[in-house]
Design an enzyme around this catalytic site. Structure first.
Site, short mmCIF file in Angstrom:
data_model
loop_
_atom_site.label_atom_id
_atom_site.label_comp_id
_atom_site.label_asym_id
_atom_site.label_seq_id
_atom_site.Cartn_x
_atom_site.Cartn_y
_atom_site.Cartn_z
N GLU A 75 0.82 -1.21 0.00
CA GLU A 75 0.00 0.00 0.00
C GLU A 75 0.86 1.26 0.00
O GLU A 75 0.58 2.24 0.70
CB GLU A 75 -0.97 -0.02 1.18
CG GLU A 75 -1.90 -1.24 1.17
CD GLU A 75 -2.97 -1.21 2.25
OE1 GLU A 75 -2.92 -0.32 3.13
OE2 GLU A 75 -3.87 -2.07 2.22
N GLU A 106 -5.22 -9.29 0.23
CA GLU A 106 -5.74 -9.27 1.60
C GLU A 106 -7.26 -9.14 1.57
O GLU A 106 -7.79 -8.31 0.84
CB GLU A 106 -5.18 -8.08 2.41
CG GLU A 106 -3.72 -8.18 2.79
CD GLU A 106 -3.26 -6.97 3.60
OE1 GLU A 106 -4.13 -6.22 4.11
OE2 GLU A 106 -2.05 -6.77 3.72
#
Length: 464
Positions: free
Chosen positions: A128, A275
């Site tokens: 991220e 995820e």
């Protein structure tokens, strides 16, 4: 003579056809969707690498993602069939992106040293980065390209992919999916990345959490849609532009990524969900972080992926997913949910029982008849006594055998009496999800706790 020629031709064709069919099957198996797990290490008593790998094998886990490239874990994975994503931590991106030599050394030390005995499939560069460390965004593609060049030099670029996981909020206006687009702030990096992924046949890695979509849109997004629960047609979400019907939030999130790529004229990159999951416990501001919801989400997720139904926009392709996460990370800071995304406690006992019957043996902890509910270690006696009183009172557990003079009275301490009462309640409730919690002081175990008791009579399995 003609018969002989035909026979000779068949002798030639059969081996070729057989080899072709074998290759097709191998490619099909390679493309089959799978469910993997993330393994975080913010755990006070993480299993040693050899025991961790043995546990993964016991649970039929075939794919894992590490947030680093732990050499002890990679060594322990040697000669297993477990496929692993290794990761470059965010704090190493600058050095790797600035130096081809540093990149080559990273690949040599963390990939070449273990492959092919350890089945490394992918290198994830950072996590991220665009949204959590935007100052590093300019170094992301140089790091990816340098690592790829190192793989090429080691002749591993066809076996091992490179990508970088993104938070779902790099996509704006995600519903309806047909209107989604990448945040233009990140366009310079996204465009370069998609070109790279297309050129190298690598996936777009996305971290996607229907839990957060639901929490941020309560009253708009129904809970059932977030949990993959069966819906009546009236409750399905409909994209007004495509008229596609969405029965769950995750499919809509995946299709929003495909639509965003389509807007940039990219149609040959697949989405890999690196995820996803649901927390089993939260604070007062997270009332939907419960064992029941976590069990429902992850159980239905596994079934959904193994059903191979794809998404409304791409029914021909089912994205693989990695559940966040294998273990509760008890060292995580607040909020409470941060430490409670795991399928298992650190000691490898399940937080809850997944209900995945019919979905193969993956994460086969659905051993309802071999599980028990006991008091957790380290809980103070006063708290345990309160839970014990509830179990024997309002909970209507059968506590007659832990009264003075009865079969399960000894050893006479609150932990063992609580374990007896908790398990009695758990059994009375049909070992259902959520019936072994008692405000966080109980846990499910596969170890028969009858050894705690000195008398063994045929009155309850703890005292048999």
């Amino acid at each position: 003579m003609a018969v002989f020629k035909l026979f000779a031709l068949l002798l030639f064709i059969f081996p070729v056809l057989s080899a072709a069919l074998t290759e097709v099957k191998a490619q099909r198996d390679k493309d089959e969707p799978y469910v993997g797990v993330n393994i975080g290490t913010d755990v006070s008593n993480l299993l040693p690498p050899t025991k961790l790998v043995a546990f993964l094998q016991q649970q039929k886990v075939t794919h894992i993602r590490l947030y680093d490239a732990d050499p002890d874990i990679l060594k322990a994975l040697s000669k297993t069939k477990i496929r692993v994503i290794v990761s470059v931590p965010n704090n190493q991106i600058l050095g790797i992106g600035s130096s081809n030599t540093t990149a080559a050394n990273w690949i040599s030390r963390n990939v070449v040293a273990f492959y092919p005995d350890t089945l490394i499939t992918t290198v994830a560069v950072g996590d991220e980065v665009l949204t959590t460390v935007p100052s590093l965004s300019v170094m992301l593609m140089p790091a990816i390209e340098s690592l790829y060049s190192a793989l090429v030099a080691s002749n591993l670029h066809n076996q091992i992919k490179i990508s970088t996981p993104h938070a779902s909020n790099i996509i704006l206006d995600s519903f309806p999916p047909s209107q989604a687009y990448f945040n233009e702030t990140f366009s310079p990096v996204i465009v370069q990345l998609l070109r790279f992924l297309s050129r190298t046949s690598s996936p777009l890695m996305m971290n996607m959490y229907p839990y957060y979509v639901f929490m941020q849109n309560k009253g708009v997004v129904p809970l059932d849609n977030s949990l993959f629960k069966p819906l009546t047609p009236s409750k399905e979400m409909v994209d007004p532009n495509t008229l596609l019907h969405y029965t769950n939030v995750l499919d809509a999130m995946i299709d929003s990524a495909y639509s965003s790529m389509k807007n940039l004229n990219v149609s040959d990159v697949v989405v890999l969900v690196t995820e996803t999951g649901w927390p089993s416990k939260g604070d007062s501001k997270e009332p939907y972080a419960t064992v029941d919801n976590a069990d429902t989400y992850n159980s239905n997720l596994i079934k959904h992926i193994f059903d191979r139904s794809g998404t409304p926009f791409h029914p021909e392709y089912t994205s693989s997913v990695y559940i966040y996460e294998l273990f509760n990370e008890d060292l995580r800071s607040s909020p409470v949910s941060e430490a409670n995304w795991g399928l298992f406690y650190a000691n490898s006992t399940p937080v809850y029982l997944l209900h995945v019957s019919g979905s193969g043996e993956f994460l086969a902890n659905d051993t309802t008849n071999q599980t028990y509910c006991v008091a957790m270690d380290g809980v103070d006696g006063k708290t345990l006594q309160t839970a014990l009183d509830w179990a024997c009172g309002p909970g209507r557990a059968n506590c007659s055998e832990i009264q003075p003079g009865e079969n399960c009275y000894s050893p006479n301490n609150v932990k063992n009496h609580a374990s007896y009462a908790f398990d009695s309640y758990y059994e009375k409730e049909g070992r259902s999800a959520g019936s072994c919690d008692f405000k966080g002081v109980a846990m499910i175990t596969t170890t028969d706790p009858s050894k705690f008791f000195t008398s063994f009579h045929n009155v309850h399995h703890l005292c048999q």
